[in-house]
Design an enzyme around this catalytic site. Structure first.
Site, PDB file in Angstrom:
ATOM      1  N   ILE A  15       0.812  -1.224   0.000  1.00 21.25           N
ATOM      2  CA  ILE A  15       0.000   0.000   0.000  1.00 21.25           C
ATOM      3  C   ILE A  15       0.842   1.268   0.000  1.00 21.25           C
ATOM      4  O   ILE A  15       0.310   2.368  -0.099  1.00 21.25           O
ATOM      5  CB  ILE A  15      -0.960   0.034   1.210  1.00 21.25           C
ATOM      6  CG1 ILE A  15      -0.181  -0.082   2.530  1.00 21.25           C
ATOM      7  CG2 ILE A  15      -2.006  -1.050   1.098  1.00 21.25           C
ATOM      8  CD1 ILE A  15      -1.060   0.106   3.761  1.00 21.25           C
ATOM      9  N   GLY A  16       2.164   1.149   0.105  1.00 23.69           N
ATOM     10  CA  GLY A  16       2.993   2.352   0.079  1.00 23.69           C
ATOM     11  C   GLY A  16       4.465   2.031   0.092  1.00 23.69           C
ATOM     12  O   GLY A  16       4.888   0.964   0.537  1.00 23.69           O
ATOM     13  N   GLY A  39       8.309   4.324   0.590  1.00 19.43           N
ATOM     14  CA  GLY A  39       9.042   5.565   0.768  1.00 19.43           C
ATOM     15  C   GLY A  39      10.519   5.340   0.604  1.00 19.43           C
ATOM     16  O   GLY A  39      10.969   4.307   0.095  1.00 19.43           O
ATOM     17  N   VAL A  92       5.366  -0.481   2.921  1.00 14.65           N
ATOM     18  CA  VAL A  92       4.295  -0.719   3.885  1.00 14.65           C
ATOM     19  C   VAL A  92       3.238  -1.602   3.218  1.00 14.65           C
ATOM     20  O   VAL A  92       2.821  -1.339   2.085  1.00 14.65           O
ATOM     21  CB  VAL A  92       3.662   0.599   4.373  1.00 14.65           C
ATOM     22  CG1 VAL A  92       2.573   0.312   5.401  1.00 14.65           C
ATOM     23  CG2 VAL A  92       4.728   1.507   4.982  1.00 14.65           C
ATOM     24  N   LYS A 141       5.427  -2.794   8.170  1.00 17.13           N
ATOM     25  CA  LYS A 141       6.455  -1.935   7.577  1.00 17.13           C
ATOM     26  C   LYS A 141       7.771  -2.703   7.527  1.00 17.13           C
ATOM     27  O   LYS A 141       8.239  -3.224   8.550  1.00 17.13           O
ATOM     28  CB  LYS A 141       6.613  -0.662   8.407  1.00 17.13           C
ATOM     29  CG  LYS A 141       7.546   0.384   7.834  1.00 17.13           C
ATOM     30  CD  LYS A 141       7.488   1.656   8.693  1.00 17.13           C
ATOM     31  CE  LYS A 141       8.358   2.735   8.098  1.00 17.13           C
ATOM     32  NZ  LYS A 141       8.305   3.980   8.916  1.00 17.13           N
ATOM     33  N   ASP A 148       9.183  15.283  10.691  1.00 19.92           N
ATOM     34  CA  ASP A 148       8.812  15.056   9.288  1.00 19.92           C
ATOM     35  C   ASP A 148       7.301  14.966   9.137  1.00 19.92           C
ATOM     36  O   ASP A 148       6.785  14.080   8.473  1.00 19.92           O
ATOM     37  CB  ASP A 148       9.483  13.784   8.755  1.00 19.92           C
ATOM     38  CG  ASP A 148       9.392  13.700   7.224  1.00 19.92           C
ATOM     39  OD1 ASP A 148       9.363  14.756   6.572  1.00 19.92           O
ATOM     40  OD2 ASP A 148       9.324  12.581   6.697  1.00 19.92           O
TER      41      ASP A 148
END
Length: 957
Positions: free
Chosen positions: A615-616, A618, A623, A637, A723
């Site tokens: 789903i993600g 970086g 993730v 993660k 962040d």
């Protein structure tokens, strides 16, 4: 924006104002052959002359004094300038007022006075455009006839926009009294500041719009001299006055700058003097205030110089404490007479200098908000001590007269034995208003530059370095080419520091370039080896010497490092049977039959999860959404790569995150480094990044309030995030939760082997340049302000074509006020802009301060909606807003208000919720009775659940 110090020929600058477009209007007088003529000049933001005009009375007197002392800018851009003239008028010297258009052309010019000497020292403009002039008069009022003539009274005139007198009044006693400054309060009151010998001290009068005295007070140190020279009224009605006071220290009389903050009734909130001695109590102390309540003081001192006066500028916080203080002098007699603030909060100081060697010259300085002029050879830090003063406040009872002169004379009585007695006499003294006929002469003035620095030079330095970076592959050697080119200055020397790039092995971390003349360029090559794959910022710290000025800046280039192989992890041999727990770690198994896992999901975790989907991704990790064996849906993660540095970052994330258990922080369920590093955390269905923007301001404010609740908790644990951005604020059932604590830092930590990364669009100034200070919890407040800005406007406060431009704008530009982009955001504009103050000391100093402002805004709206809902008998809507208010006040620790709205909620809640609300209200009541001022995590969690259930019954949610 450039910073500079420039002279503009013989004369003295007495006043300065800044127009809405940033132009600088300066007024004073020029000198020639013992004759003074008033001047007004318009400068651009760089200090260049747009026009410089002298208003010549044409008098043939051997000596004449026609001087401008104050200037203000009307709402339509006209320039109002006041002073006094002995060339026109009814006699002696008269008050002189001119209205100029924006180009310096006279619209009208008039004198006001009587047979004696009358002076204008200050001007203010009322909201309706009326002109308020303050000074002193010897022609009118009450006083005594002394050897040199009549004593003076404070004189205030209210003129309409055409210069016609609406009223004029004198205020005073039997001795000399003078007004040196005037300001108009938000409610229309007129605040007049000066000195009184009649009542012996610094004098402040508050007049209504008709000139009637509302209150009058004298501020004095017993048996010492005190007087006011400037005044400013804050938006809340508080008054700040600046003056001088004589104090005794070790049997020595010191004449010190003196600043007082008063409430709207003239009562002292604080009073302080600053040890920088002057020889003359009448030397001006000029002040101006900023929206946050901080104060800039401009005056002069010889306390920190070799026996010559120096311009002296101090910036104080709202409590009078010194934020910084500096002196400016080229070596001779230099004084400041006025100060103003530009729209971007730069400081304009106006005065005079003798340091040019050509006599008295007009001198102006433009300073940055922190007062620092890099490479300035006449700028010095001062170290004045701050001393609390003990001035007493006394009410005064001056006489108020208009159109008369009242004075005492001695008369003799008796034919033989003559006796003398004093007798008061009153005579009419009509005000004479006359047109004056000064001619306007334009002068061609070329400023002489003592100092000039343009922060844009940092951008030029960044642009002077270019990179040729090939496709980078994890573990593979590559050659990058760095080129330095000088196309903006006569001489440029560069030194590059690459040590911040922990994701690379470099053959050297420092590169030196030879001195480059304009037009020259030099290239150097460097071998680098990426340690691991992902998205990174390639950082180059630059030390430069440009035309002798030393500067430091940084250039950041985003880079992608490709994986060496398609598979992130080596595939260890796994047994064919399910794992059996061992004393140390479980042995992983391959995926169960029929279970499909993403190709990049580590098979070592296959025994723990099913229904896995990416789903993600970086720069640090991937993730996944996954289902645990117990059926709970979670997020997992996984680091992108494994090495020593990744392990350290991963452990830091685990350490910090494990301490954070809060409804507005994503919950960490499980974490381990074996069989591979992973984090298992609360699954949230969306994020702020995915919401359509702009949001309704009330909705955005409530989201930010709850993010602040999570931050407040983290900061209480000594942890900052560093962040914050919409993609890191996840949403679960509409509740915002802060995620990704991988960049968080324990605030008490004193050593770090890596430089923290950040997302440039949301970075605070101190994260981009240490000249703004060291990042701390207030950096989170900045980033929350950027998010708030984006939520209500649909755009970022600082944008650019590339990341370098964005970072530069963060450091130098001011954001467009949110209310200009979305009128509905006007109510929260001050909250957002306070978060986005470049100086950390001017931001909210804690998340609790920010929450209080948000709660004030939201409380007004929720209460209004609750009242409206009750009026129309809309129970679900009333329950919704009662629940919002209850929860908000619980989070603010106001249990009394929380109980009030919990009681309301009991009345409007329906079904099974009624008992839950009653129970919650009882628990709040119990805490109140026990004298507690906080809700507690369990009570807050229960309130969150109830408020959410209530919202589900409200159709608009």
């Amino acid at each position: 924006m450039p910073y500079w110090a420039k002279t503009y020929g013989p004369g003295v600058a007495k006043a300065v104002a800044v127009d809405k477009n940033g132009d600088i209007i300066v007024a004073g007088y020029v000198e020639k052959d013992d004759k003074d003529d008033g001047f007004v000049a318009r400068l651009d933001r760089d200090g260049n002359v747009k026009w410089f005009k002298v208003y010549d009375t044409g008098s043939k007197k051997e000596y004449k004094w026609d001087r401008f002392k104050d200037v203000k800018i009307a709402s339509n851009g006209d320039i109002i300038v006041v002073g006094d003239t002995d060339s026109f008028g009814a006699g002696g010297e008269d008050v002189w007022v001119l209205r100029l258009d924006s180009n310096g052309k006279v619209k009208w010019q008039k004198t006001y006075g009587g047979p004696d000497h009358d002076y204008a020292n200050a001007v203010a403009i009322a909201e309706n455009g009326d002109i308020i002039v303050a000074g002193e008069t010897r022609s009118f009022g009450v006083g005594e006839i002394k050897r040199w003539g009549f004593t003076s009274n404070v004189w205030v005139l209210r003129l309409d926009s055409q210069g016609n007198v609406k009223w004029q009044k004198m205020y005073g006693g039997s001795d000399d009294d003078e007004a040196n400054a005037v300001a108009v309060a938000p409610n229309g009151d007129i605040i007049v500041a000066g000195h009184t010998s009649s009542f012996d001290g610094a004098w402040l009068l508050c007049l209504d719009k008709h000139g009637n005295v509302k209150w009058q007070k004298v501020y004095k140190v017993p048996q010492e001299w005190a007087g006011f020279y400037s005044v400013s009224v804050l938006p809340n009605g508080d008054i700040v006055v600046g003056g001088r006071v004589t104090l005794e220290e070790e049997n020595e009389k010191l004449v010190l700058p003196w600043i007082l903050k008063l409430d709207s009734n003239g009562n002292i909130k604080w009073q302080k003097s600053y040890k920088g001695d002057s020889e003359d109590p009448s030397d001006k102390v000029s002040i101006t205030t900023l929206p946050d309540g901080s104060i800039v003081v401009a005056t002069w001192t010889w306390e920190f110089s070799a026996g010559v006066p120096n311009v002296w500028v101090l910036r104080l916080d709202k409590n009078g404490n010194v934020k910084w203080q500096k002196t400016f002098s080229k070596g001779d007699d230099d004084k400041a007479n006025a100060v103003a603030i530009t729209p971007n909060e730069d400081i304009i100081v106006a005065g005079r200098t003798y340091s040019t060697g050509t006599g008295e010259n007009i001198w102006l300085l433009r300073l940055p908000p922190d007062g620092n002029l890099p490479g300035c050879d006449f700028c010095n830090d001062s170290n004045a001590q701050v001393m609390d003063t003990n001035a007493e406040v006394h009410n005064t009872h001056c006489e108020v007269l208009s159109g008369v002169r009242k004075y005492q004379v001695e008369v003799e009585e008796g034919l033989i034995f003559k006796k003398k007695r004093k007798e008061w006499r009153t005579e009419k003294a009509p005000l004479v208003v006359m047109n004056s006929k000064a001619t306007v002469k334009s002068l061609k003035i070329t400023p002489e530059v003592q100092y000039y620095f343009n922060p844009e030079i940092k951008q030029n330095i960044q642009n002077s370095i270019s990179f040729n970076i090939p496709q980078l592959v994890e573990g593979a050697d590559s050659i990058i080419k760095l080129t330095a080119k000088n196309d903006f200055t006569n001489s440029l020397k560069l030194s590059l520091d690459l040590s911040s790039n922990d994701f690379l092995d470099l053959e050297t971390t420092n590169l030196e370039f030879p001195e480059l003349k304009k037009g020259q360029k030099v290239s150097k090559s460097l071998v680098i080896t990426p340690k691991y794959a992902g998205s990174f910022d390639f950082r180059v710290k630059i030390k430069a010497i440009a035309d002798g000025i030393e500067l430091e800046t940084e250039k950041v280039i985003p880079v992608e490092v490709a994986e060496r192989t398609a598979q992130a992890y080596a595939m260890p041999q796994t047994p064919a049977t399910p794992p059996t727990p061992q004393p140390v770690t479980p042995t992983p198994t391959p995926s169960p039959a029929g279970v499909q896992l993403p190709a990049d999901f580590p098979p070592q975790l296959a025994y723990k999860y099913a229904d896995v989907e990416l789903i993600g991704k970086g720069g640090f990790a991937r993730v996944y959404k996954a289902k645990r064996k117990d059926g709970k849906v979670v997020a997992v993660k996984i680091p992108l790569s494994l090495d020593e540095n990744t392990g350290k970052a991963f452990l830091r994330e685990i350490t910090n995150w494990l301490h954070l258990k809060h409804p507005n922080i994503v919950r960490l369920y499980d974490a381990n480094i074996l069989p591979i590093p992973f984090l298992e955390m609360e699954y949230c269905e969306s994020s702020l990044e995915k919401l359509p923007k702009p949001l309704p301001v009330e909705v955005a404010s409530y989201i930010v309030f709850n993010i602040a609740e999570g931050l407040k908790y983290a900061h209480s644990k000594g942890i900052i995030h560093r962040d914050l951005k919409p993609s890191n604020i996840l949403l679960k059932n509409g509740t915002p939760k802060i995620s990704d604590w991988g960049l968080s830092k324990v605030m008490t930590e004193t050593h770090s082997t890596t430089l923290a990364s950040f997302t440039p669009f949301y970075a605070s100034p101190e994260q981009t340049s240490r000249r703004f200070g060291k990042p701390d919890h207030r950096s989170d407040i900045w980033q929350l302000g950027v998010i708030f800005y984006q939520l209500v406007t649909g755009r970022l406060p600082f944008e650019g074509d590339d990341l370098i431009e964005v970072v530069s704008r963060i450091a130098t530009d001011e954001p467009i006020p949110p209310g200009e982009l979305n009128p509905e955001a006007k109510d929260v504009e001050h909250i957002i802009l306070t978060c986005l103050r470049k100086d950390m000391e001017e931001r909210y100093q804690s998340v609790a301060e920010l929450q209080f402002e948000l709660a004030t805004y939201l409380g007004v709206r929720y209460k209004r909606e609750l009242k409206r809902s009750i009026t129309v008998n809309d129970a679900p809507r009333a329950a919704f807003y009662a629940g919002k208010l209850m929860l908000m006040f619980l989070k603010m620790g106001d249990l009394k208000e929380a109980y009030k709205y919990a009681s309301d909620l009991k009345f409007y809640a329906r079904g099974e919720l009624t008992k839950d609300v009653e129970s919650l209200a009882e628990q709040i009541k119990l805490r109140l009775e026990e004298g507690l001022s906080f809700a507690g995590e369990e009570l807050l969690a229960k309130a969150e659940v109830i408020a959410h259930k209530v919202s589900l019954g409200f159709g608009e949610v």
